[in-house]
Design a protein around this motif. Sequence first.
Motif, PDB file in Angstrom:
ATOM      1  N   MET A 205     -64.936 -22.316 -67.522  1.00  0.00           N
ATOM      2  CA  MET A 205     -65.357 -20.986 -67.055  1.00  0.00           C
ATOM      3  C   MET A 205     -64.599 -20.593 -65.793  1.00  0.00           C
ATOM      4  O   MET A 205     -64.147 -19.452 -65.656  1.00  0.00           O
ATOM      5  CB  MET A 205     -66.862 -20.985 -66.775  1.00  0.00           C
ATOM      6  N   ALA A 206     -64.468 -21.535 -64.864  1.00  0.00           N
ATOM      7  CA  ALA A 206     -63.762 -21.246 -63.608  1.00  0.00           C
ATOM      8  C   ALA A 206     -62.305 -20.909 -63.872  1.00  0.00           C
ATOM      9  O   ALA A 206     -61.723 -20.027 -63.219  1.00  0.00           O
ATOM     10  CB  ALA A 206     -63.887 -22.432 -62.655  1.00  0.00           C
ATOM     11  N   ALA A 207     -61.704 -21.582 -64.849  1.00  0.00           N
ATOM     12  CA  ALA A 207     -60.309 -21.309 -65.176  1.00  0.00           C
ATOM     13  C   ALA A 207     -60.152 -19.887 -65.708  1.00  0.00           C
ATOM     14  O   ALA A 207     -59.179 -19.188 -65.377  1.00  0.00           O
ATOM     15  CB  ALA A 207     -59.806 -22.322 -66.212  1.00  0.00           C
ATOM     16  N   VAL A 208     -61.097 -19.435 -66.531  1.00  0.00           N
ATOM     17  CA  VAL A 208     -61.042 -18.062 -67.039  1.00  0.00           C
ATOM     18  C   VAL A 208     -61.140 -17.060 -65.893  1.00  0.00           C
ATOM     19  O   VAL A 208     -60.463 -16.027 -65.888  1.00  0.00           O
ATOM     20  CB  VAL A 208     -62.175 -17.828 -68.060  1.00  0.00           C
ATOM     21  N   ALA A 209     -61.967 -17.383 -64.894  1.00  0.00           N
ATOM     22  CA  ALA A 209     -62.123 -16.492 -63.742  1.00  0.00           C
ATOM     23  C   ALA A 209     -60.981 -16.620 -62.744  1.00  0.00           C
ATOM     24  O   ALA A 209     -60.851 -15.789 -61.841  1.00  0.00           O
ATOM     25  CB  ALA A 209     -63.445 -16.785 -63.031  1.00  0.00           C
ATOM     26  N   GLY A 210     -60.144 -17.662 -62.884  1.00  0.00           N
ATOM     27  CA  GLY A 210     -59.039 -17.873 -61.959  1.00  0.00           C
ATOM     28  C   GLY A 210     -59.502 -18.326 -60.590  1.00  0.00           C
ATOM     29  O   GLY A 210     -58.923 -17.954 -59.563  1.00  0.00           O
ATOM     30  N   MET A 211     -60.547 -19.153 -60.564  1.00  0.00           N
ATOM     31  CA  MET A 211     -61.117 -19.613 -59.295  1.00  0.00           C
ATOM     32  C   MET A 211     -61.310 -21.125 -59.341  1.00  0.00           C
ATOM     33  O   MET A 211     -61.370 -21.723 -60.417  1.00  0.00           O
ATOM     34  CB  MET A 211     -62.483 -18.963 -59.049  1.00  0.00           C
ATOM     35  N   SER A 212     -61.433 -21.728 -58.163  1.00  0.00           N
ATOM     36  CA  SER A 212     -61.825 -23.129 -58.110  1.00  0.00           C
ATOM     37  C   SER A 212     -63.273 -23.233 -58.570  1.00  0.00           C
ATOM     38  O   SER A 212     -64.033 -22.257 -58.540  1.00  0.00           O
ATOM     39  CB  SER A 212     -61.685 -23.671 -56.685  1.00  0.00           C
ATOM     40  N   VAL A 213     -63.677 -24.414 -58.990  1.00  0.00           N
ATOM     41  CA  VAL A 213     -65.028 -24.607 -59.511  1.00  0.00           C
ATOM     42  C   VAL A 213     -66.077 -24.249 -58.465  1.00  0.00           C
ATOM     43  O   VAL A 213     -67.061 -23.561 -58.755  1.00  0.00           O
ATOM     44  CB  VAL A 213     -65.222 -26.060 -59.992  1.00  0.00           C
ATOM     45  N   SER A 214     -65.878 -24.695 -57.218  1.00  0.00           N
ATOM     46  CA  SER A 214     -66.890 -24.450 -56.188  1.00  0.00           C
ATOM     47  C   SER A 214     -67.011 -22.964 -55.864  1.00  0.00           C
ATOM     48  O   SER A 214     -68.119 -22.431 -55.725  1.00  0.00           O
ATOM     49  CB  SER A 214     -66.566 -25.250 -54.925  1.00  0.00           C
ATOM     50  N   VAL A 215     -65.874 -22.276 -55.751  1.00  0.00           N
ATOM     51  CA  VAL A 215     -65.902 -20.840 -55.452  1.00  0.00           C
ATOM     52  C   VAL A 215     -66.499 -20.084 -56.625  1.00  0.00           C
ATOM     53  O   VAL A 215     -67.325 -19.174 -56.453  1.00  0.00           O
ATOM     54  CB  VAL A 215     -64.491 -20.319 -55.131  1.00  0.00           C
ATOM     55  N   PHE A 216     -66.093 -20.458 -57.835  1.00  0.00           N
ATOM     56  CA  PHE A 216     -66.614 -19.781 -59.021  1.00  0.00           C
ATOM     57  C   PHE A 216     -68.129 -19.917 -59.114  1.00  0.00           C
ATOM     58  O   PHE A 216     -68.841 -18.935 -59.346  1.00  0.00           O
ATOM     59  CB  PHE A 216     -65.968 -20.363 -60.282  1.00  0.00           C
ATOM     60  N   HIS A 217     -68.628 -21.124 -58.952  1.00  0.00           N
ATOM     61  CA  HIS A 217     -70.069 -21.350 -59.081  1.00  0.00           C
ATOM     62  C   HIS A 217     -70.827 -20.515 -58.052  1.00  0.00           C
ATOM     63  O   HIS A 217     -71.842 -19.873 -58.380  1.00  0.00           O
ATOM     64  CB  HIS A 217     -70.382 -22.832 -58.892  1.00  0.00           C
ATOM     65  N   ARG A 218     -70.328 -20.489 -56.822  1.00  0.00           N
ATOM     66  CA  ARG A 218     -71.005 -19.736 -55.765  1.00  0.00           C
ATOM     67  C   ARG A 218     -70.984 -18.240 -56.054  1.00  0.00           C
ATOM     68  O   ARG A 218     -72.003 -17.560 -55.941  1.00  0.00           O
ATOM     69  CB  ARG A 218     -70.335 -20.027 -54.420  1.00  0.00           C
ATOM     70  N   ARG A 219     -69.837 -17.716 -56.474  1.00  0.00           N
ATOM     71  CA  ARG A 219     -69.734 -16.279 -56.718  1.00  0.00           C
ATOM     72  C   ARG A 219     -70.476 -15.866 -57.988  1.00  0.00           C
ATOM     73  O   ARG A 219     -71.066 -14.793 -58.041  1.00  0.00           O
ATOM     74  CB  ARG A 219     -68.256 -15.869 -56.795  1.00  0.00           C
ATOM     75  N   PHE A 220     -70.449 -16.714 -59.001  1.00  0.00           N
ATOM     76  CA  PHE A 220     -71.156 -16.389 -60.240  1.00  0.00           C
ATOM     77  C   PHE A 220     -72.646 -16.245 -59.959  1.00  0.00           C
ATOM     78  O   PHE A 220     -73.287 -15.276 -60.390  1.00  0.00           O
ATOM     79  CB  PHE A 220     -70.909 -17.482 -61.279  1.00  0.00           C
ATOM     80  N   LYS A 221     -73.218 -17.190 -59.219  1.00  0.00           N
ATOM     81  CA  LYS A 221     -74.650 -17.122 -58.931  1.00  0.00           C
ATOM     82  C   LYS A 221     -74.978 -15.953 -58.017  1.00  0.00           C
ATOM     83  O   LYS A 221     -76.039 -15.333 -58.143  1.00  0.00           O
ATOM     84  CB  LYS A 221     -75.139 -18.434 -58.315  1.00  0.00           C
ATOM     85  N   ALA A 222     -74.053 -15.613 -57.109  1.00  0.00           N
ATOM     86  CA  ALA A 222     -74.293 -14.456 -56.237  1.00  0.00           C
ATOM     87  C   ALA A 222     -74.391 -13.181 -57.053  1.00  0.00           C
ATOM     88  O   ALA A 222     -75.232 -12.316 -56.786  1.00  0.00           O
ATOM     89  CB  ALA A 222     -73.165 -14.342 -55.204  1.00  0.00           C
ATOM     90  N   VAL A 223     -73.542 -13.047 -58.080  1.00  0.00           N
ATOM     91  CA  VAL A 223     -73.534 -11.834 -58.903  1.00  0.00           C
ATOM     92  C   VAL A 223     -74.721 -11.790 -59.852  1.00  0.00           C
ATOM     93  O   VAL A 223     -75.395 -10.769 -59.981  1.00  0.00           O
ATOM     94  CB  VAL A 223     -72.219 -11.739 -59.706  1.00  0.00           C
ATOM     95  N   THR A 224     -74.986 -12.898 -60.544  1.00  0.00           N
ATOM     96  CA  THR A 224     -75.946 -12.894 -61.654  1.00  0.00           C
ATOM     97  C   THR A 224     -77.339 -13.390 -61.291  1.00  0.00           C
ATOM     98  O   THR A 224     -78.286 -13.150 -62.042  1.00  0.00           O
ATOM     99  CB  THR A 224     -75.435 -13.772 -62.805  1.00  0.00           C
ATOM    100  N   GLY A 225     -77.453 -14.098 -60.181  1.00  0.00           N
ATOM    101  CA  GLY A 225     -78.742 -14.674 -59.809  1.00  0.00           C
ATOM    102  C   GLY A 225     -79.034 -16.003 -60.481  1.00  0.00           C
ATOM    103  O   GLY A 225     -80.050 -16.634 -60.192  1.00  0.00           O
TER     104      GLY A 225
END
Length: 293
Positions: A205-225
């Motif tokens: 999932m992080a690769a699809v978003a073009g982010m590191s795993v830690s950044v992706f996880h943090r931003r995904f939860k910020a957006v979606t809850g």
Amino acid sequence: MTDLDDIRTIAQRHAGAPHPAMPRLHIYRIDNPTDAAGLIYQPVVCLVLQGRKRTFIGDGVLEYGPSECMVVAAELTAMGQVCEASTDEPYLALNLFLDPAVISSILLEMNALAEPAIGSGFGVAKAGPALLDAWRRLVSLLDRPDEIPVLAPHLEHELMFRLLMGPHGALLRQIAGADTRLSHIRRAMAFVRQYYADHLSIDAMAAVAGMSVSVFHRRFKAVTGVSPLQYQKHIRLHEARRRLVTEHAEAASVAYAVGYESASQFSREYKRLFGAPPRRDADTLQSIVEADP
């Protein structure tokens, strides 16, 4: 009468199916309070005209009522509940599903704005007089359908402009951008919705978003809850519900089809989200559909 009163009067006349010339504008009327039910939001702006609604997104709870607008900027899983409604004073709300192209065209005419820091993918704010006036003039076209082809695009542009200039502006700017942080998260969300039944890793999932795993996880939860894996689970359960109702399939077969390896785990998680075991919930929904005139 206030603008809100005028909008409410028009909405009462046109609640139900959207007008074919304005397919992204929906008017909802609900006569009784409801239990919390799972749903998937599309990018939308909602104006409550009467009654109150409660929305649960992740660990957050939003409650909003007359003249308050909710904007959702991404395809979020949530629980929704009408908490104030009656036959005499039903819950009434306008939903306008958002078109990123409309927002982008307005931004081209505005001064360049810096991309806001990514935050949650939703928000609630009071609609001011100018925004309510724009809503009133857009909705009033339902009484003059011959004017819709000419005036509706201009009035939708004005409505979006008012939203961009208000508390929801940062959210809407994120929707419009093709290379914003939110667009990268939405790309991963679309990937999850496409491959919901597969064993998806956070790395993929992080690769699809073009982010590191830690950044992706943090931003995904910020957006979606919710976390990425919770989001996938909710997508699986919503698809399972659709199949149970439309295909009259057995719960166990549906569980395996949407990616579960355990039918009992599926039943537990389904009941937790929708409030009833799979077959009973599907039968209830089917009876409602068959009873609807």
